[in-house]
Design a protein around this motif. Structure first.
Motif, mmCIF file in Angstrom:
data_model
loop_
_atom_site.group_PDB
_atom_site.id
_atom_site.type_symbol
_atom_site.label_atom_id
_atom_site.label_comp_id
_atom_site.label_asym_id
_atom_site.label_seq_id
_atom_site.Cartn_x
_atom_site.Cartn_y
_atom_site.Cartn_z
ATOM 1 N N MET A 1 6.638 2.804 -3.186
ATOM 2 C CA MET A 1 7.600 3.809 -3.631
ATOM 3 C C MET A 1 9.088 2.877 -3.397
ATOM 4 O O MET A 1 9.809 3.519 -4.276
ATOM 5 C CB MET A 1 7.391 5.094 -2.650
ATOM 6 N N ARG A 2 8.936 2.015 -2.505
ATOM 7 C CA ARG A 2 10.360 1.386 -2.409
ATOM 8 C C ARG A 2 10.664 0.381 -3.469
ATOM 9 O O ARG A 2 11.568 0.313 -4.183
ATOM 10 C CB ARG A 2 10.136 0.602 -0.949
ATOM 11 N N LYS A 3 9.556 -0.329 -4.174
ATOM 12 C CA LYS A 3 9.656 -0.964 -5.263
ATOM 13 C C LYS A 3 10.154 -0.473 -6.450
ATOM 14 O O LYS A 3 11.158 -0.663 -7.170
ATOM 15 C CB LYS A 3 8.485 -1.933 -5.572
ATOM 16 N N PRO A 4 9.764 0.692 -6.830
ATOM 17 C CA PRO A 4 10.154 1.316 -8.339
ATOM 18 C C PRO A 4 11.650 1.841 -7.828
ATOM 19 O O PRO A 4 12.341 1.812 -8.819
ATOM 20 C CB PRO A 4 9.295 2.531 -8.303
ATOM 21 N N PHE A 5 11.918 2.483 -6.563
ATOM 22 C CA PHE A 5 13.182 2.762 -6.400
ATOM 23 C C PHE A 5 14.324 1.570 -6.614
ATOM 24 O O PHE A 5 15.410 1.695 -7.143
ATOM 25 C CB PHE A 5 13.409 3.477 -5.147
ATOM 26 N N PHE A 7 13.784 -1.209 -8.192
ATOM 27 C CA PHE A 7 13.829 -1.480 -9.656
ATOM 28 C C PHE A 7 14.820 -0.464 -10.315
ATOM 29 O O PHE A 7 15.817 -1.007 -11.261
ATOM 30 C CB PHE A 7 12.503 -1.735 -10.199
ATOM 31 N N ALA A 8 14.662 0.751 -10.272
ATOM 32 C CA ALA A 8 15.524 1.664 -10.912
ATOM 33 C C ALA A 8 16.830 1.577 -10.552
ATOM 34 O O ALA A 8 17.880 1.742 -11.307
ATOM 35 C CB ALA A 8 15.003 3.133 -10.475
ATOM 36 N N LEU A 9 17.100 1.231 -9.276
ATOM 37 C CA LEU A 9 18.576 1.173 -8.774
ATOM 38 C C LEU A 9 19.184 -0.352 -9.270
ATOM 39 O O LEU A 9 20.202 -0.084 -9.870
ATOM 40 C CB LEU A 9 18.642 0.992 -7.250
ATOM 41 N N MET A 10 18.317 -1.162 -9.417
ATOM 42 C CA MET A 10 19.004 -2.447 -10.213
ATOM 43 C C MET A 10 19.065 -2.362 -11.714
ATOM 44 O O MET A 10 20.180 -2.760 -12.282
ATOM 45 C CB MET A 10 17.914 -3.595 -9.833
ATOM 46 N N LEU A 11 18.124 -1.427 -12.232
ATOM 47 C CA LEU A 11 18.318 -1.240 -13.506
ATOM 48 C C LEU A 11 19.762 -0.349 -13.674
ATOM 49 O O LEU A 11 20.347 -0.597 -14.896
ATOM 50 C CB LEU A 11 17.306 -0.598 -14.303
#
Length: 91
Positions: A1-5, A7-11
């Motif tokens: 759950m941390r990785k997709p969050f 990545f979304a924040l960096m995007l």
């Protein structure tokens, strides 16, 4: 759950920076327009300075001519005096 969050924040951050980049381009264009306008005004100011220098030179020349004419008029007119040779018999 941390990785997709993450990545979304960096995007989202990358998209936000990309969107801000457009304003900096507009500012650069505005700065270029102001620079060109300033150069044009500097050219106009230089032309006006050149015209003023010409007028000052002409005024100085006119003043010198007026001073010369005034000096000629003020000088007393010396009449031409004729001298007669002394008569040796009268001496």
């Amino acid at each position: 759950m941390r990785k997709p969050f993450a990545f979304a924040l960096m995007l989202a951050a990358a998209m936000g920076l990309a969107a801000c980049d457009k304003a900096s381009e507009d500012k650069a264009q505005d700065a270029q327009e102001h620079r060109e306008e300033a150069q044009e005004k500097m050219g106009d100011a230089q032309d006006k300075m050149n015209e003023a220098a010409k007028e000052n030179a002409e005024a100085a020349q006119d003043q010198a001519e007026a001073n010369r004419k005034a000096a000629e008029e003020a000088a007393p007119a010396t009449p031409a005096t004729t001298t007669t040779p002394a008569d040796p018999a009268k001496q």
